[in-house]
Enzyme design. Structure first.
Site, mmCIF file in Angstrom:
data_model
loop_
_atom_site.group_PDB
_atom_site.id
_atom_site.type_symbol
_atom_site.label_atom_id
_atom_site.label_comp_id
_atom_site.label_asym_id
_atom_site.label_seq_id
_atom_site.Cartn_x
_atom_site.Cartn_y
_atom_site.Cartn_z
ATOM 1 N N GLU A 167 -6.405 6.699 -7.492
ATOM 2 C CA GLU A 167 -5.596 6.116 -6.426
ATOM 3 C C GLU A 167 -6.219 6.349 -5.055
ATOM 4 O O GLU A 167 -6.277 5.446 -4.219
ATOM 5 C CB GLU A 167 -4.176 6.711 -6.417
ATOM 6 C CG GLU A 167 -3.414 6.543 -7.704
ATOM 7 C CD GLU A 167 -3.550 7.736 -8.645
ATOM 8 O OE1 GLU A 167 -4.689 8.230 -8.844
ATOM 9 O OE2 GLU A 167 -2.528 8.172 -9.191
ATOM 10 N N CYS A 225 -1.327 11.865 -4.455
ATOM 11 C CA CYS A 225 -1.589 10.429 -4.364
ATOM 12 C C CYS A 225 -0.371 9.670 -3.856
ATOM 13 O O CYS A 225 -0.501 8.723 -3.072
ATOM 14 C CB CYS A 225 -2.045 9.901 -5.721
ATOM 15 S SG CYS A 225 -3.663 10.549 -6.208
#
Length: 146
Positions: free
Chosen positions: A53, A84
């Site tokens: 991510e 993330c």
């Protein structure tokens, strides 16, 4: 629509697996165009923040020349961790679509809690998309490593 983007994220997850990394892939989409992609690389880059991510968000930010990714969606094969998810809040990601659920390091604290109500931006999250395929990729990876 989701399946097309998840297919790309799964291809990226396989790239991580080929490099001995946990097989997770992610893409950032703006107006149905992929503007950022990434796969797990914390081992190869010696960087604990090099999650799929984060790598996709970094690439998308460079595409815009701005760290704000307003009206962008993130697709990832595994439910994001708190780091993330927090990066998604800071980047102003609109929606996060993920495959397999991760009960060990779920981003629920960022997405669905009293804390999320206090943040200056809320990411809408939807999980379980192609969950079986995403989950199987992870299970096979760890089974092979044992």
């Amino acid at each position: 629509m989701h399946e097309k983007f998840f297919e790309k994220a799964i291809v990226l997850a396989h790239q991580a697996k080929e490099r001995g990394e946990v097989p997770i892939g992610a893409i950032v989409v703006f107006q149905n165009e992929i503007i950022g992609e990434g796969f797990n690389q914390p081992i190869s880059l010696c960087d604990p923040t090099a999650h799929a991510e984060m790598n996709a968000i970094r690439q998308a930010a460079k595409f815009f020349g701005n760290y704000r990714l307003t009206d962008c969606d993130l697709y990832v094969t595994l439910e994001p961790c708190a780091m993330c998810a927090a990066a998604m809040v800071h980047a102003r990601i609109k929606n996060c679509y993920f495959g397999a659920f991760d009960p060990k390091s779920s981003a629920n604290i960022i997405f669905n809690s009293e804390l999320s109500e206090k943040l200056n931006h809320r990411v809408q999250a939807e999980g379980g998309i192609l969950a079986d395929e995403c989950s199987e990729l992870l299970k096979d990876f760890f089974k092979d490593r044992r």
